[in-house]
Design an enzyme around this catalytic site. Structure first.
Site, PDB file in Angstrom:
ATOM      1  N   GLY A  21       0.995  -1.327  -0.163  1.00 63.51           N
ATOM      2  CA  GLY A  21       0.007   0.010   0.024  1.00 63.51           C
ATOM      3  C   GLY A  21       0.934   1.059  -0.008  1.00 63.51           C
ATOM      4  N   GLY A  22       0.253   2.355   0.110  1.00 64.16           N
ATOM      5  CA  GLY A  22       1.060   3.656   0.070  1.00 64.16           C
ATOM      6  C   GLY A  22       2.211   3.872   1.186  1.00 64.16           C
ATOM      7  N   MET A  23       1.963   2.807   2.337  1.00 66.60           N
ATOM      8  CA  MET A  23       2.754   2.822   3.353  1.00 66.60           C
ATOM      9  C   MET A  23       3.989   1.798   3.215  1.00 66.60           C
ATOM     10  SD  MET A  23       0.986   4.105   6.879  1.00 66.60           S
ATOM     11  CE  MET A  23      -0.281   2.974   6.805  1.00 66.60           C
ATOM     12  N   GLY A  24       4.044   1.143   2.059  1.00 69.29           N
ATOM     13  CA  GLY A  24       5.133   0.251   1.857  1.00 69.29           C
ATOM     14  C   GLY A  24       4.446  -1.069   1.642  1.00 69.29           C
ATOM     15  N   VAL A  26       4.624  -5.168   2.527  1.00 69.12           N
ATOM     16  CA  VAL A  26       4.560  -6.023   3.597  1.00 69.12           C
ATOM     17  C   VAL A  26       4.605  -7.586   3.524  1.00 69.12           C
ATOM     18  CG1 VAL A  26       3.118  -6.443   5.760  1.00 69.12           C
ATOM     19  CG2 VAL A  26       2.920  -4.480   4.907  1.00 69.12           C
ATOM     20  N   LYS A  41       7.426  -4.595   7.304  1.00 65.38           N
ATOM     21  CA  LYS A  41       6.849  -3.590   6.470  1.00 65.38           C
ATOM     22  C   LYS A  41       8.021  -2.746   6.062  1.00 65.38           C
ATOM     23  CE  LYS A  41       3.080  -1.419   7.670  1.00 65.38           C
ATOM     24  NZ  LYS A  41       2.185  -1.571   6.450  1.00 65.38           N
ATOM     25  N   ASP A 134      -5.673   6.611  10.688  1.00 66.22           N
ATOM     26  CA  ASP A 134      -6.076   5.908   9.452  1.00 66.22           C
ATOM     27  C   ASP A 134      -6.911   4.460   9.863  1.00 66.22           C
ATOM     28  OD1 ASP A 134      -6.104   5.282   6.651  1.00 66.22           O
ATOM     29  OD2 ASP A 134      -4.347   4.030   6.648  1.00 66.22           O
TER      30      ASP A 134
END
Length: 888
Positions: A21-24, A26, A41, A134
């Site tokens: 996702g946008g945060m990396g 996994v 992550k 979030d």
């Protein structure tokens, strides 16, 4: 960069990919050192290329690593290998809630069971100052046994590119960061990846967010679990964000079996303005637990609040008090006629503010003035709000004010600030000083233009013209009854008589003979009315209101004959009250009642703060604490606790290294004022059972029994101990000089004066070598900090310039700390010597607190402060409560 199976990152071996996702990205991995499965992550490449953002992320990650809770996926650490930076996290098995919801709505019971666990996770994080930012079904894992884990706490902030001047961040990038799983490419394609639908309106608008954004997201998730539908949806991200900002939730989509208390909870969570929203997620947890325990409960008494309410300040009061059977405040057409029913609602504090302990309705019930403090700076002020409007106005000339009261015509306000009684026109203009009132205990404004008030602790009532002047003594304490104070006056109609509390002991003491009395002003005749240690309110409908054991009662009362009739009738419970026995309630002539829920006083917490006022650890939370005292070696903390929420206090000792607490005293009466012996082997303290205070000594390890040290007819209490352990600094009260500071020699029992002036002198603090005594005195008209030389020296120095309380020395005597209102810790550098030199006081920090103590090295502070979960607690507003009394 994708990682292949078998890739090693330090001790972690990648075994498969879990998602991205946008945060990396996994991955699943094996911790080869501890033989456990973890989630890895991998951070986006932009972070590894931006040292400032990476450093900020690492700082945030350290904060997030403090979260340890059964419903929160833990962070194990950070790992760097071959240019790859990764976050090592707990691996959580099971489906995400998003996957569960693909099959439609969950049952009410399952929805509430999951929601309760989500609320517990958020509550744990919020108490540590961490906001999720979030929260959505994709970040909630549901395991086979029904337990849930909330993922990615705080990572939205940790990965936010904003604040990195050297990075490639831009306005659009910053907006995307507030929607952390919306990648830029996905936005361009118009794909809805989920985050936008759960954003709070302020987050969608690009504004700063706090824990109330999580409360909004929690409401959206709960709505979706119950209805099986996404609350806000659309063809594109833009459409979804527009829906969040503009659309009104359709609560008719909820299943018919949804409990009314849950519907009203959702309404409170989904208020668009953060200040009108539910303020603490713990309150949501309480409501859900009550519904799970008793599904039917009081739902028949919880109506739906109509859309477009005339009263934007009102939050539906489901869950505020299950024992108070009222509903939501309602106004008739045009907002000018109150319903004839007895109804209830909640009044929330202005944004960024929290209610203080005192508030007062105007005589006609149209306005309320209340004390509040800024949750960031701790600055206290008085605010005015019309009950039929949504905005409150800060009364700037009344900054620092407390205990407000109205003139009979509602045109002026009286209040106390800076050791003075003052008056103010709420429409504008400066405040006017009327007279001195160093430690007030309430005031009342009569129809003849005079104000009755209590000016100081352990005094009778005084009276002064409302235009100002020299106050006259109205009552004196009856020493034969061991009266401690006359306080909280209330005028009766006609202005010829008042009600007041004649107090003989703290609430719960065995010898308490306190009573609400009536006083005829012309003759001075006193009439004992109700045997209770409580402030009183007079309801123009012909009732006296008071509290007993946390319940608000009303009893019929004729103000002409000063006679009671009938039995007391319970009106509301639980109603909070202060340590000074003032119930937190106000009543007006139109049948409106406002009160705060709770027990004695506001729940407090004991917490460590650094020299910047930043909280580093909570020692003990949500208790009714009072006195605190660190041992000389800084390893243990003594404090008093009112464990039952009523009655006497007991003394506890907390081992700070082991983080364990043990109760030291189990005696009748209230134990107060703990003082450590010079070697920390014993504690001196007072007990008020026999009189106003007998001093005892007890071994600090809990062995043995209490030994009486000192007792006088008027009482003593310990305040400090000499460095050689041979004498105590004690407090006493004199009818001539007020509160005095004395020396008590332990061997000879001799009592000699240390600080005796015509004003109150309190809060002494000795240097370790016994050469200097710091204390607070009212000799200038308000409490200021002074230092006096002892032990053959001479000289007295005024230290503070703008008020001061609670002085504390650093162990080596080179710093002096004290408390200055509003909620400000000050520090003074000290250059020792026969004539010591003191620097100008400087502010260390501001933090809402009631008291504090300092470690021997002066690097940390133990603060007694309001509990975080109580800071945003609303006030309860009730209309036409007399109908409930009549019915009973």
């Amino acid at each position: 960069m994708a990682l292949d199976t078998g890739t090693r990152l330090g001790p972690y071996e990648i075994t498969g990919k879990l998602g991205e996702g946008g945060m990396g990205e996994v991955y699943r991995a094996t911790d080869t050192k501890l033989d456990r499965q973890v989630a890895i992550k991998v951070l986006p490449a932009a972070f590894t290329e931006d040292p400032e953002r990476l450093a900020r992320f690492e700082r945030e990650a350290k904060v997030l690593a403090q979260l340890h809770h059964p419903n929160i996926a833990s962070i194990f650490g950070l790992e760097e290998s071959n240019g790859i930076r990764a976050l090592v996290m707990e691996l959580v098995e099971g489906q995400t809630l998003a996957q569960r919801l693909e099959g439609g709505a969950l049952s009410v019971d399952e929805s509430l069971a999951i929601a309760r666990q989500i609320a517990e996770a958020l509550e744990e994080a919020h108490e540590k100052g961490i906001v999720h930012r979030d929260l959505k079904p994709a970040n909630i894992n549901v395991m086979v046994d029904g337990k849930i884990k909330v993922l990615d706490f705080g990572l939205a902030k940790a990965l936010d590119p904003g604040g990195s001047p050297g990075s490639t961040s831009s306005a659009s990038a910053s907006q995307l960061a507030r929607s952390p799983t919306l990648t830029h490419a996905a936005t361009q394609m118009g794909m809805i990846l989920g985050t936008a639908a759960y954003m709070a309106p302020e987050q969608a608008a690009g504004a700063a967010v706090d824990r109330r954004a999580d409360i909004w997201s929690f409401g959206v998730v709960l709505f979706e679990m119950l209805s099986g539908r996404r609350l806000f949806d659309g063809e594109s991200v833009s459409h979804v964000l527009a829906a969040v900002l503009k659309d009104t939730p359709d609560f008719s989509l909820l299943p018919a079996e949804t409990p009314g208390r849950i519907v009203n909870l959702l309404r409170r969570c989904l208020r668009r303005k953060p200040r009108e929203r539910l303020q603490a997620i713990g309150d949501a947890r309480v409501v859900i637990e009550e519904v799970l325990a008793d599904p039917r409960g009081d739902d028949k008494d919880v109506p739906v609040v109509a859309r477009g309410s005339k009263m934007p300040w009102v939050v539906a009061a489901a869950g505020i008090a299950a024992t108070v059977v009222f509903a939501a405040l309602w106004l008739g057409a045009g907002g000018s006629q109150k319903s004839s029913r007895a109804l209830q609602a909640a009044l929330v504090a202005p944004e960024g503010q929290a209610f203080g302990d005192t508030f007062a309705l105007s005589p006609d019930g149209s306005r309320i003035v209340f004390e509040a403090f800024d949750q960031k700076t701790g600055a206290r002020s008085l605010w005015l709000r019309a009950l039929d409007r949504g905005e409150a106005k800060r009364l700037a000339p009344a900054d620092g004010g407390e205990m407000p009261f109205w003139s009979p015509d509602g045109a002026h306000l009286g209040f106390f600030a800076e050791g003075k009684l003052k008056r103010l026109d709420p429409q504008g203009g400066p405040a006017q000083v009327l007279c001195e009132a160093p430690t007030p205990r309430g005031g009342a404004w009569g129809e003849d233009g005079r104000i009755v008030f209590t000016a100081a602790f352990r005094t009778g009532l005084s009276i002064v013209p409302a235009a100002g002047g020299a106050p006259a003594t109205l009552t004196t304490l009856d020493e034969s009854r061991h009266e401690k104070s006359h306080r909280f006056p209330v005028f009766l109609p006609g202005g010829k008589s008042i009600l007041f509390l004649a107090q003989t002991a703290e609430g719960g003491a065995k010898n308490d003979e306190s009573a609400i009395e009536a006083l005829e002003l012309s003759s001075g005749k006193r009439t004992r009315l109700i045997s209770v240690n409580s402030s009183a309110l007079f309801d123009p409908g012909g009732n006296v209101l008071f509290f007993r054991d946390g319940t608000l009662f009303a009893q019929r009362f004729d103000p002409g004959s000063l006679k009671l009739s009938g039995d007391p009738v319970p009106i509301a419970s639980p109603v909070s009250f202060t340590q000074n026995e003032q119930m937190l309630a106000t009543v007006s002539g139109d049948g409106t009642l406002v009160f705060r829920e709770g027990t004695r006083g506001t729940f407090s917490s004991l917490a460590w703060l650094d020299r910047n006022g930043v909280g580093t650890q909570v020692i003990r939370d949500r208790e009714l604490f009072s006195n605190i005292a660190l041992a000389h070696d800084g390893k243990r903390l003594a404090y008093t606790v009112n464990s039952a929420g009523q009655g006497a206090t007991d003394l506890w000792i907390h081992d700070l290294a082991r983080d364990s607490a043990s109760r030291l005293t189990f005696d009748e009466g209230s134990e107060e004022y703990p003082v450590w012996s010079s070697d920390d082997r014993f504690l001196y303290y007072s007990n008020d059972l026999r009189n106003d205070g007998t001093i005892y000594r007890r071994s600090s390890d809990g062995t043995g029994s209490a030994v009486e040290v000192a007792s006088t007819e008027n009482g003593l209490w310990p305040l400090a101990v000499s460095g050689d352990g041979q004498w105590l600094v004690v407090g006493a009260v004199s009818s001539q000089s007020g509160q005095d500071i004395l020396r008590f020699d332990l061997a000879t029992k001799a009592i000699t004066p240390l600080i005796v002036t015509s004003s109150n002198d309190q809060y002494p603090a000795l240097t370790r070598d016994d050469r200097f005594l710091a204390y607070a005195s009212e000799q200038s008209g308000r409490f200021e900090i002074y230092v006096r030389a002892l032990g053959g020296g001479s000289g007295t120095w005024q230290i503070s310039k703008e008020g001061g309380l609670y002085p504390h020395w650093r162990a080596d005597g080179r710093e002096l700390f004290y408390f200055s209102r509003p909620d400000t810790v000050m520090v003074v550098d000290v250059e020792p010597g026969p004539a010591p030199r003191f620097s100008a006081p400087r502010e260390m920090f501001r933090h809402p607190m009631e008291n504090f103590d300092v470690t021997p090295d002066g690097q940390r502070i133990v603060a007694l402060r309001p509990a975080d979960s109580d800071l945003a607690k609303p006030l309860v507003v009730v209309t036409n409560w007399r109908q409930r009394m009549t019915a009973r």
